[in-house]
Design a protein around this motif. Structure first.
Motif, PDB file in Angstrom:
ATOM      1  N   TRP A  31      30.745  32.518  57.600  1.00 49.43           N
ATOM      2  CA  TRP A  31      30.772  33.963  57.319  1.00 49.43           C
ATOM      3  C   TRP A  31      32.162  34.562  57.578  1.00 49.43           C
ATOM      4  CZ3 TRP A  31      32.073  36.736  61.613  1.00 49.43           C
ATOM      5  CH2 TRP A  31      31.679  36.259  62.873  1.00 49.43           C
ATOM      6  N   LEU A  32      32.991  33.856  58.343  1.00 45.35           N
ATOM      7  CA  LEU A  32      34.359  34.337  58.536  1.00 45.35           C
ATOM      8  C   LEU A  32      35.121  34.380  57.210  1.00 45.35           C
ATOM      9  CD1 LEU A  32      35.356  32.425  61.804  1.00 45.35           C
ATOM     10  CD2 LEU A  32      35.029  34.895  61.575  1.00 45.35           C
ATOM     11  N   SER A  33      34.728  33.531  56.262  1.00 40.34           N
ATOM     12  CA  SER A  33      35.415  33.496  54.973  1.00 40.34           C
ATOM     13  C   SER A  33      35.176  34.759  54.157  1.00 40.34           C
ATOM     14  CB  SER A  33      34.973  32.269  54.170  1.00 40.34           C
ATOM     15  OG  SER A  33      33.603  32.366  53.803  1.00 40.34           O
ATOM     16  N   LYS A  34      34.234  35.602  54.572  1.00 40.67           N
ATOM     17  CA  LYS A  34      33.954  36.856  53.864  1.00 40.67           C
ATOM     18  C   LYS A  34      34.875  37.996  54.290  1.00 40.67           C
ATOM     19  CE  LYS A  34      29.046  35.712  53.293  1.00 40.67           C
ATOM     20  NZ  LYS A  34      27.648  36.141  53.524  1.00 40.67           N
ATOM     21  N   LEU A  35      35.660  37.767  55.332  1.00 39.33           N
ATOM     22  CA  LEU A  35      36.532  38.824  55.856  1.00 39.33           C
ATOM     23  C   LEU A  35      37.856  38.793  55.102  1.00 39.33           C
ATOM     24  CD1 LEU A  35      35.815  38.370  59.672  1.00 39.33           C
ATOM     25  CD2 LEU A  35      34.419  39.445  57.911  1.00 39.33           C
ATOM     26  N   LYS A  36      37.854  39.278  53.882  1.00 39.19           N
ATOM     27  CA  LYS A  36      38.962  39.080  52.957  1.00 39.19           C
ATOM     28  C   LYS A  36      40.226  39.864  53.318  1.00 39.19           C
ATOM     29  CE  LYS A  36      36.743  36.170  50.435  1.00 39.19           C
ATOM     30  NZ  LYS A  36      37.091  34.726  50.539  1.00 39.19           N
ATOM     31  N   ASN A  37      40.129  40.819  54.223  1.00 43.83           N
ATOM     32  CA  ASN A  37      41.322  41.557  54.659  1.00 43.83           C
ATOM     33  C   ASN A  37      41.825  41.088  56.019  1.00 43.83           C
ATOM     34  OD1 ASN A  37      41.978  43.483  52.542  1.00 43.83           O
ATOM     35  ND2 ASN A  37      39.984  44.385  52.966  1.00 43.83           N
ATOM     36  N   LEU A  38      41.215  40.027  56.550  1.00 48.39           N
ATOM     37  CA  LEU A  38      41.580  39.549  57.881  1.00 48.39           C
ATOM     38  C   LEU A  38      42.979  38.945  57.871  1.00 48.39           C
ATOM     39  CD1 LEU A  38      40.155  39.376  60.665  1.00 48.39           C
ATOM     40  CD2 LEU A  38      39.696  36.974  60.148  1.00 48.39           C
ATOM     41  N   GLU A  39      43.805  39.400  58.817  1.00 49.62           N
ATOM     42  CA  GLU A  39      45.172  38.917  58.945  1.00 49.62           C
ATOM     43  C   GLU A  39      45.370  38.066  60.199  1.00 49.62           C
ATOM     44  OE1 GLU A  39      47.696  42.319  58.885  1.00 49.62           O
ATOM     45  OE2 GLU A  39      46.947  43.043  56.962  1.00 49.62           O
ATOM     46  N   VAL A  40      44.649  38.401  61.281  1.00 49.45           N
ATOM     47  CA  VAL A  40      44.813  37.724  62.569  1.00 49.45           C
ATOM     48  C   VAL A  40      43.437  37.352  63.111  1.00 49.45           C
ATOM     49  CG1 VAL A  40      45.692  37.926  64.925  1.00 49.45           C
ATOM     50  CG2 VAL A  40      46.923  39.027  63.034  1.00 49.45           C
ATOM     51  N   LEU A  41      43.293  36.081  63.532  1.00 49.71           N
ATOM     52  CA  LEU A  41      42.016  35.593  64.053  1.00 49.71           C
ATOM     53  C   LEU A  41      42.270  34.817  65.339  1.00 49.71           C
ATOM     54  CD1 LEU A  41      38.950  35.130  63.794  1.00 49.71           C
ATOM     55  CD2 LEU A  41      39.468  33.154  62.336  1.00 49.71           C
ATOM     56  N   LEU A  88      39.024  28.160  55.438  1.00 49.74           N
ATOM     57  CA  LEU A  88      39.862  29.204  56.027  1.00 49.74           C
ATOM     58  C   LEU A  88      41.008  29.588  55.087  1.00 49.74           C
ATOM     59  CD1 LEU A  88      40.076  27.984  59.739  1.00 49.74           C
ATOM     60  CD2 LEU A  88      39.067  30.132  58.962  1.00 49.74           C
ATOM     61  N   SER A  89      41.355  28.668  54.189  1.00 57.70           N
ATOM     62  CA  SER A  89      42.434  28.936  53.241  1.00 57.70           C
ATOM     63  C   SER A  89      42.053  29.971  52.190  1.00 57.70           C
ATOM     64  CB  SER A  89      42.854  27.644  52.537  1.00 57.70           C
ATOM     65  OG  SER A  89      41.781  27.124  51.749  1.00 57.70           O
ATOM     66  N   THR A  90      40.762  30.329  52.136  1.00 60.47           N
ATOM     67  CA  THR A  90      40.325  31.333  51.156  1.00 60.47           C
ATOM     68  C   THR A  90      40.526  32.753  51.654  1.00 60.47           C
ATOM     69  OG1 THR A  90      38.026  31.358  51.961  1.00 60.47           O
ATOM     70  CG2 THR A  90      38.599  29.715  50.281  1.00 60.47           C
ATOM     71  N   LEU A  91      41.017  32.893  52.891  1.00 58.97           N
ATOM     72  CA  LEU A  91      41.308  34.227  53.423  1.00 58.97           C
ATOM     73  C   LEU A  91      42.697  34.632  52.946  1.00 58.97           C
ATOM     74  CD1 LEU A  91      39.906  33.758  57.041  1.00 58.97           C
ATOM     75  CD2 LEU A  91      38.890  35.089  55.190  1.00 58.97           C
ATOM     76  N   PRO A  92      42.791  35.502  51.973  1.00 60.19           N
ATOM     77  CA  PRO A  92      44.061  35.730  51.282  1.00 60.19           C
ATOM     78  C   PRO A  92      45.149  36.369  52.129  1.00 60.19           C
ATOM     79  CG  PRO A  92      42.422  37.340  50.582  1.00 60.19           C
ATOM     80  CD  PRO A  92      41.706  36.329  51.419  1.00 60.19           C
ATOM     81  N   LYS A  93      44.778  37.065  53.219  1.00 63.95           N
ATOM     82  CA  LYS A  93      45.780  37.783  54.015  1.00 63.95           C
ATOM     83  C   LYS A  93      46.005  37.168  55.389  1.00 63.95           C
ATOM     84  CE  LYS A  93      44.999  42.197  51.679  1.00 63.95           C
ATOM     85  NZ  LYS A  93      44.724  43.639  51.838  1.00 63.95           N
ATOM     86  N   LEU A  94      45.300  36.084  55.704  1.00 61.19           N
ATOM     87  CA  LEU A  94      45.408  35.477  57.030  1.00 61.19           C
ATOM     88  C   LEU A  94      46.788  34.865  57.231  1.00 61.19           C
ATOM     89  CD1 LEU A  94      43.713  34.776  59.603  1.00 61.19           C
ATOM     90  CD2 LEU A  94      43.334  32.527  58.562  1.00 61.19           C
ATOM     91  N   PHE A  95      47.484  35.286  58.311  1.00 61.00           N
ATOM     92  CA  PHE A  95      48.784  34.705  58.614  1.00 61.00           C
ATOM     93  C   PHE A  95      48.896  34.237  60.055  1.00 61.00           C
ATOM     94  CE2 PHE A  95      49.461  39.145  59.748  1.00 61.00           C
ATOM     95  CZ  PHE A  95      50.182  39.064  60.933  1.00 61.00           C
TER      96      PHE A  95
END
Length: 252
Positions: free
Chosen positions: A192-202, A217-224
């Motif tokens: 369900w973490l993959s649904k957080l499409k604006n997530l930058e920091v985890l 996890l690579s499907t999170l477009p803004k994760l850095f």
């Protein structure tokens, strides 16, 4: 009694004792900011008289009290001596945008009434004694304005919720930072973490998460920024993470 710490190249004021009762008569007051002092005792219920008070910043003291039900936009009572359940009175502060209550002795569960805080964008409840992570996620995902969510040091030794449907397609739509660090959570990283499409920091460090690091996890477009340190993860590092959009430079 209020005491001064003394003078140096920069003036410092060290306050001790309770908040002066006269402060509750200052009805035009818009901000109280007295952090990192030695204030103690109770915040009087008379604080409701301060109808213009928008910012209450008293972190780093040893205050205790019921919480004010007034038109606050920010409340910062980090590292005080508040006890009991998450304060239900805050749910009636409809203008609240930021809440920081970490380092207190709160306990119990987050109530469903928190969804009424339509403007809440920052919530930090680190190192308290909150329980029931599954319920917390189900409730907080409906806080549409939420950008920053700090929940480290809670839900100790509970299982990470893995139900894929715990977060709907419209849940956590604006969340940019999520911290579930140092909770000793068990289980695996939930999809369900993959649904957080604006997530930058985890932040997931300091848990007991097992299994491999998932390639999704690579499907999170803004994760850095991703911190998985001090878990029980195994296997290879997924090459998919090297393609995270936020990590790819287009200037090469």
């Amino acid at each position: 009694m209020f005491k001064t710490r003394g003078f140096s190249s920069r003036f410092q004021l060290s306050l001790s004792g309770p908040l002066p009762p006269d402060i509750y008569s200052a009805t035009r007051l818009q901000e109280i900011s007295l952090p990192s002092n030695n204030l103690s005792g109770f915040i009087s219920d008379n604080i409701v008289n301060l109808t213009r008070l928008a910012k209450l910043e008293l972190y780093g003291n040893t205050l205790a009290a019921s919480y004010p039900a007034i038109s606050l936009t920010m409340i910062d009572l980090l590292e005080n001596d508040f006890t009991g359940n998450f304060p239900a009175s805050l749910y009636s502060c409809k203008s609240l945008r930021a809440i920081r209550l970490g380092g207190n002795r709160l306990e119990g569960e987050i109530g469903t009434d928190v969804v009424q805080l339509k403007f809440l964008s920052f919530l930090s409840l680190s190192d308290t004694k909150l329980t029931n992570i599954t319920k917390a996620i189900k409730i907080l995902m409906h806080c549409k304005a939420l950008n920053i969510l700090f929940l480290p040091g809670n839900f100790l030794q509970e299982a990470m919720p893995t139900n894929d449907n715990i977060v709907g397609s419209s849940g956590f739509t604006n969340l940019r930072l999520l911290s579930l660090a140092n909770c000793q959570l068990t289980g695996q990283l939930p999809i369900w973490l993959s649904k957080l499409k604006n997530l930058e920091v985890l932040f997931i460090h300091g848990n007991r998460i097992r299994g491999s690091i998932p390639g999704w996890l690579s499907t999170l477009p803004k994760l850095f920024f991703l911190d998985l340190d001090n878990n029980l993860l195994s296997g290879e590092f997924p090459k998919e993470l090297c393609a995270l959009p936020a990590l790819v430079s287009h200037n090469l």
